[in-house]
Design a protein around this motif. Structure first.
Motif, mmCIF file in Angstrom:
data_model
loop_
_atom_site.group_PDB
_atom_site.id
_atom_site.type_symbol
_atom_site.label_atom_id
_atom_site.label_comp_id
_atom_site.label_asym_id
_atom_site.label_seq_id
_atom_site.Cartn_x
_atom_site.Cartn_y
_atom_site.Cartn_z
ATOM 1 N N TYR A 33 24.765 80.837 46.634
ATOM 2 C CA TYR A 33 25.695 81.945 46.340
ATOM 3 C C TYR A 33 25.186 83.267 46.918
ATOM 4 N N ASP A 34 23.871 83.427 46.992
ATOM 5 C CA ASP A 34 23.243 84.440 47.834
ATOM 6 C C ASP A 34 23.690 85.889 47.586
ATOM 7 N N VAL A 35 23.408 86.407 46.366
ATOM 8 C CA VAL A 35 23.749 87.820 46.143
ATOM 9 C C VAL A 35 22.868 88.764 46.963
ATOM 10 N N GLU A 36 21.818 88.218 47.568
ATOM 11 C CA GLU A 36 20.983 89.083 48.421
ATOM 12 C C GLU A 36 21.760 89.634 49.604
ATOM 13 N N ARG A 37 22.894 88.987 49.927
ATOM 14 C CA ARG A 37 23.688 89.520 51.046
ATOM 15 C C ARG A 37 24.249 90.893 50.719
ATOM 16 N N PHE A 38 24.283 91.251 49.421
ATOM 17 C CA PHE A 38 24.704 92.596 49.023
ATOM 18 C C PHE A 38 23.488 93.511 48.866
ATOM 19 N N ILE A 40 20.930 92.784 46.969
ATOM 20 C CA ILE A 40 20.483 92.707 45.579
ATOM 21 C C ILE A 40 19.237 91.831 45.464
ATOM 22 N N ILE A 41 18.201 92.381 44.835
ATOM 23 C CA ILE A 41 16.947 91.659 44.636
ATOM 24 C C ILE A 41 16.663 91.584 43.130
ATOM 25 N N ASN A 42 16.152 90.448 42.687
ATOM 26 C CA ASN A 42 15.769 90.296 41.288
ATOM 27 C C ASN A 42 14.377 90.885 41.070
ATOM 28 N N PRO A 46 11.527 96.733 34.754
ATOM 29 C CA PRO A 46 12.691 97.582 34.446
ATOM 30 C C PRO A 46 12.696 98.898 35.231
ATOM 31 N N LYS A 47 11.504 99.418 35.517
ATOM 32 C CA LYS A 47 11.438 100.710 36.227
ATOM 33 C C LYS A 47 11.929 100.590 37.665
ATOM 34 N N HIS A 48 11.978 99.373 38.194
ATOM 35 C CA HIS A 48 12.450 99.169 39.553
ATOM 36 C C HIS A 48 13.926 98.797 39.602
ATOM 37 N N ALA A 49 14.507 98.513 38.445
ATOM 38 C CA ALA A 49 15.850 97.922 38.432
ATOM 39 C C ALA A 49 16.943 98.970 38.236
ATOM 40 N N ASP A 50 18.092 98.704 38.856
ATOM 41 C CA ASP A 50 19.278 99.554 38.718
ATOM 42 C C ASP A 50 20.340 98.889 37.848
ATOM 43 N N ILE A 51 20.358 97.556 37.874
ATOM 44 C CA ILE A 51 21.398 96.806 37.156
ATOM 45 C C ILE A 51 20.727 95.838 36.187
#
Ligand code: SF4
Length: 148
Positions: A33-38, A40-42, A46-51
């Motif tokens: 499904y590859d959300v990395e194409r947007f 997006i990285i897991n 928490p300090k590195h995350a936006d979503i």
């Protein structure tokens, strides 16, 4: 969306999830499904995350954890509740140990229903979250400009 300059990173937390929704979230991160194409990285930080992706409902044990992860994320940030447990508490909402969906602990921006939520719906929710993050980023930049 105008995400040419920043790749949004996500953080994922399973509250009381049965793991059904979590498996679908992880499937979104695989090449299938590859959300990395947007962009997006897991992230595990928490300090590195936006979503913030949350599965499962809220109870006494996980409420402080959800709030702590949320509080550690920097502004602007977006919360996505994934699965019917996370959106409303689902079939567990009347249980003695359940407060309800994720919005009983923190503000939720995007709701992705389903049991389990389908990968296509999760991706749609994350892409919707990118739009919300974009709008919040613009408002945040404007408020900083006005304050200076
Ligand atoms: S919505 Fe369904 S699949 Fe997802 S955590 Fe709840 S019970 Fe499991």
């Amino acid at each position: 969306m105008s995400f040419a300059t920043k790749s949004p990173w996500i953080i994922h937390y399973a509250a009381t999830s049965c793991n059904g929704c979590d498996i679908e979230v992880l499937a979104c991160l695989t090449p299938l499904y590859d959300v990395e194409r947007f962009g997006i990285i897991n992230s595990g930080n928490p300090k590195h995350a936006d979503i913030f992706l949350v599965t499962g409902s809220v109870n006494e044990q996980n409420l402080p954890v959800i709030r702590q992860i949320y509080d550690q994320m920097l502004e602007p940030k977006v919360v996505v509740a994934i699965g019917i447990c996370a959106t409303s508490g689902g079939v567990f909402r009347e249980c003695y140990n359940t407060y309800g969906g994720v919005d009983s602990a923190i503000p939720v921006d995007v709701y992705v229903p389903g049991c389990a939520a389908r990968p296509q719906a999760i991706i749609d929710g994350v892409v919707t979250a990118l739009g919300v993050l974009d709008a919040k980023s613009a408002a945040f930049a404007q408020s900083k400009k006005e304050a200076s």
